[in-house]
Write an enzyme that holds these catalytic residues in place. Structure first.
Site, short mmCIF file in Angstrom:
data_model
loop_
_atom_site.label_atom_id
_atom_site.label_comp_id
_atom_site.label_asym_id
_atom_site.label_seq_id
_atom_site.Cartn_x
_atom_site.Cartn_y
_atom_site.Cartn_z
N GLY A 9 0.84 -1.19 0.00
CA GLY A 9 0.00 0.00 0.00
C GLY A 9 0.87 1.24 0.00
O GLY A 9 2.05 1.20 -0.36
N ARG A 10 0.29 2.36 0.43
CA ARG A 10 1.03 3.63 0.42
C ARG A 10 2.27 3.56 1.30
O ARG A 10 3.35 4.02 0.93
CB ARG A 10 0.13 4.77 0.90
CG ARG A 10 -1.06 5.06 -0.01
CD ARG A 10 -1.85 6.23 0.55
NE ARG A 10 -3.07 6.50 -0.20
CZ ARG A 10 -4.25 5.98 0.09
NH1 ARG A 10 -4.36 5.14 1.11
NH2 ARG A 10 -5.31 6.27 -0.62
N ILE A 11 2.12 2.98 2.50
CA ILE A 11 3.25 2.91 3.43
C ILE A 11 4.30 1.95 2.89
O ILE A 11 5.50 2.21 3.00
CB ILE A 11 2.78 2.49 4.83
CG1 ILE A 11 1.79 3.53 5.37
CG2 ILE A 11 3.96 2.37 5.78
CD1 ILE A 11 1.10 3.12 6.66
N ARG B 140 -0.61 -4.25 12.16
CA ARG B 140 -1.57 -4.49 13.24
C ARG B 140 -1.20 -5.77 13.96
O ARG B 140 -0.75 -6.75 13.36
CB ARG B 140 -3.00 -4.62 12.70
CG ARG B 140 -3.65 -3.31 12.30
CD ARG B 140 -4.00 -2.45 13.50
NE ARG B 140 -4.61 -1.20 13.09
CZ ARG B 140 -3.93 -0.08 12.86
NH1 ARG B 140 -2.61 -0.06 12.96
NH2 ARG B 140 -4.57 1.04 12.51
N HIS C 271 3.35 0.95 19.89
CA HIS C 271 2.47 1.41 18.80
C HIS C 271 2.70 2.90 18.50
O HIS C 271 1.79 3.73 18.62
CB HIS C 271 1.02 1.15 19.15
CG HIS C 271 0.11 1.08 17.95
ND1 HIS C 271 -1.00 0.29 17.89
CD2 HIS C 271 0.17 1.70 16.73
CE1 HIS C 271 -1.60 0.42 16.72
NE2 HIS C 271 -0.90 1.28 15.99
N GLU D 69 -3.60 -4.50 23.22
CA GLU D 69 -2.83 -3.32 23.61
C GLU D 69 -3.55 -2.54 24.69
O GLU D 69 -4.78 -2.42 24.64
CB GLU D 69 -2.58 -2.43 22.38
CG GLU D 69 -1.76 -3.11 21.32
CD GLU D 69 -1.50 -2.23 20.10
OE1 GLU D 69 -0.70 -2.64 19.24
OE2 GLU D 69 -2.09 -1.13 20.01
N THR E 206 4.71 -3.42 11.77
CA THR E 206 4.20 -2.12 12.18
C THR E 206 2.78 -1.92 11.66
O THR E 206 2.29 -0.80 11.62
CB THR E 206 5.10 -0.98 11.67
OG1 THR E 206 5.20 -1.06 10.24
CG2 THR E 206 6.48 -1.05 12.28
#
Length: 326
Positions: free
Chosen positions: A156-158, A238, A286, A267, A236
């Site tokens: 994706g974008r990341i 989920r 996170h 979390e 990084t």
């Protein structure tokens, strides 16, 4: 009468002032403590707009209590904390905050990769504890990053932003994705492959897919067994995409070399979690998007989505199919 808005965590005061001009605002004013579910149950009954975080579970039972709710503005890219189907059924818009955190999260991902490969946290603790007595040829030796093979699961974008950072280290990049991206292959000089082959060939594996029913435990014991003994896993995306018990066993018995983890299935993570006991794991709370500039942009975008919806207009980042009458 002004629309009523509830914000589930403290955000910058100047951003709250934006909403105060046209709305009646209430806010859970505790920065480090999530709002209890039972309090949110009471608050949601009368509000018109909700600005929430990933830490809040907005389930069907909660949505059913909302009498006037028009918009749930999630201050995050992910939205697996919200029952989208229930919101849609009840005519409630749901939005997220994509794009603004892409580069910052890619920075953190590559930084976590570097910290894990070069054992930076371990080395810092070694020095501070007084264990450093002399220089030694193989002391705290780690893995080279330059020239290594990086495998990205989910382009994706990341993921694309991560590729650009990896290219600066002359890394070969493989990717697996639900659909092949020919344009990105050409522009970024990367190679598409199967998940199985990516795990077999990569020195570093970065998990970048969203959390869905299909990606839950996507990386389990079977997938970890395919990785090289000197490979590093970075997550990084989920928690829940990687089976944490399987990862613990793979790390403990040195089936893989190390891991960098910014996200956990539950979390905040319990201090007795097995992964926190291992020296070959770098764990973070996170903080993928945690720069001052980016978190401010996220809050601003969430507020923009919220206020747009309350004006009976279509928000920029609408996630569900809601009919509008302007």
């Amino acid at each position: 009468m002004k629309p009523k808005v509830y914000i589930t965590r403290r955000i910058p005061e100047h951003i709250v002032k934006r909403i105060n001009k046209t709305c009646e605002v209430r806010m859970w004013d505790h920065e480090d403590i999530p709002i209890p579910y039972e309090i949110l149950e009471k608050e949601i009954e009368e509000i018109d707009g909700l600005l929430c975080l990933l830490t809040e579970t907005i389930d069907d039972a909660l949505i059913r209590k909302a009498k006037n709710l028009k918009i749930i503005a999630n201050m995050a890219v992910g939205y697996n904390n919200i029952d989208i189907n229930s919101a849609t059924t009840h005519g409630i818009m749901v939005t997220n905050t994509p794009d603004v955190l892409t580069e910052t999260t890619a920075d953190l991902t590559f930084g976590l990769l570097m910290a894990t490969a070069r054992r930076l946290i371990e080395a810092s603790d070694y020095l501070k504890s007084g264990e450093w007595k002399t220089w030694s040829p193989m002391q705290l030796t780690g893995l080279d990053i330059h020239g290594a093979t990086l495998g990205i699961i989910g382009l994706g974008r990341i993921g694309e932003a991560l590729v650009r950072r990896a290219k600066g280290f002359d890394m070969k990049v493989l990717y697996s994705n639900r659909s092949r991206k020919y344009e990105q292959e050409y522009e970024l000089g990367i190679n598409y492959t199967s998940l199985e082959n990516l795990l077999l060939e990569s020195d570093f594996v970065c998990v970048m897919v969203p959390y869905t029913s299909e990606t839950k435990n996507l990386i389990d014991s079977e997938q970890l067994s395919l990785m090289k003994e000197n490979a590093v896993l970075i997550n990084t995306a989920r928690g829940g995409i990687v089976n944490e018990i399987a990862l613990y066993k793979a790390l403990k018995y040195r089936e893989i070399w190390g891991a960098g983890i910014d996200v956990f299935e539950n979390e905040p993570v319990s201090l007795d979690h097995p992964l926190l006991t291992l020296p070959n794991v770098v764990t973070l709370p996170h903080i993928g998007s945690a720069s001052i500039a980016t978190r401010t942009k996220m809050a601003n975008l969430a507020v923009t989505n919220l206020m747009t919806a309350l004006q009976n207009e279509k928000p920029q980042n609408l996630l569900n199919d809601i009919y509008f009458i302007n």
